[in-house]
Write an enzyme that holds these catalytic residues in place. Structure first.
Site: not given
Length: 149
Positions: A18, A103, A112
């Site tokens: 991916r 996290e 992004r």
């Protein structure tokens, strides 16, 4: 020996195929091997999991809370994938269990798309790791070890 629980959310099973320009060419099995080495270095037992289902991740966080209460959990490293930006349920599970959680993001989510800039996980996390590629997992394990002192 305490356990480092590393949880991976939706689509992380597609690592290696991916968007390799974003996520790299290493597979989830490669990441697990990297985490195993990092945990051995820092004296943790590794529990490494992946699910595409939000409820399963919530259940695993509840399980982590039980291990935490027994003193058996070093902490959780969570790459929640897209659920980072959508899941109040994960946020509530983290806060409700009292676990130490890092996290983790493989890419720099702040460089992004705008929808990736907000995290429901960050306010409940002890720390955030982003943009180091899959090596961020080993860095997060080291960070977890530093939190034990």
């Amino acid at each position: 020996m305490k356990t480092a629980l590393i949880l991976n959310g939706p689509n992380l099973n597609l690592l290696g195929t991916r968007e390799p320009q974003v996520y790299g060419s290493q597979t989830l099995a490669d990441v697990q091997a990297l985490c195993e080495r990092a945990c051995q270095t820092h004296g943790f037992t590794l529990d490494f999991r992946q699910s595409n289902h939000e409820g399963t991740l919530v259940d695993w966080l509840h399980e982590a809370g039980q291990l935490h209460a027994k003193g058996q959990l070093a902490g959780v490293i969570l790459n929640a994938g897209a659920y980072t930006h959508t899941s109040v349920a994960l946020h509530d599970a983290i806060k409700g269990t009292g676990i130490t959680l890092i996290e983790l993001h493989i890419s720099n989510v702040h460089a992004r798309e705008a929808f990736r800039h907000h995290s429901y996980i960050s306010p409940a996390a002890k720390a955030v790791m982003a943009g180091f590629g899959v090596n961020g997992y080993a860095l997060a394990v080291a960070g977890l070890a530093g939190m034990q002192a």
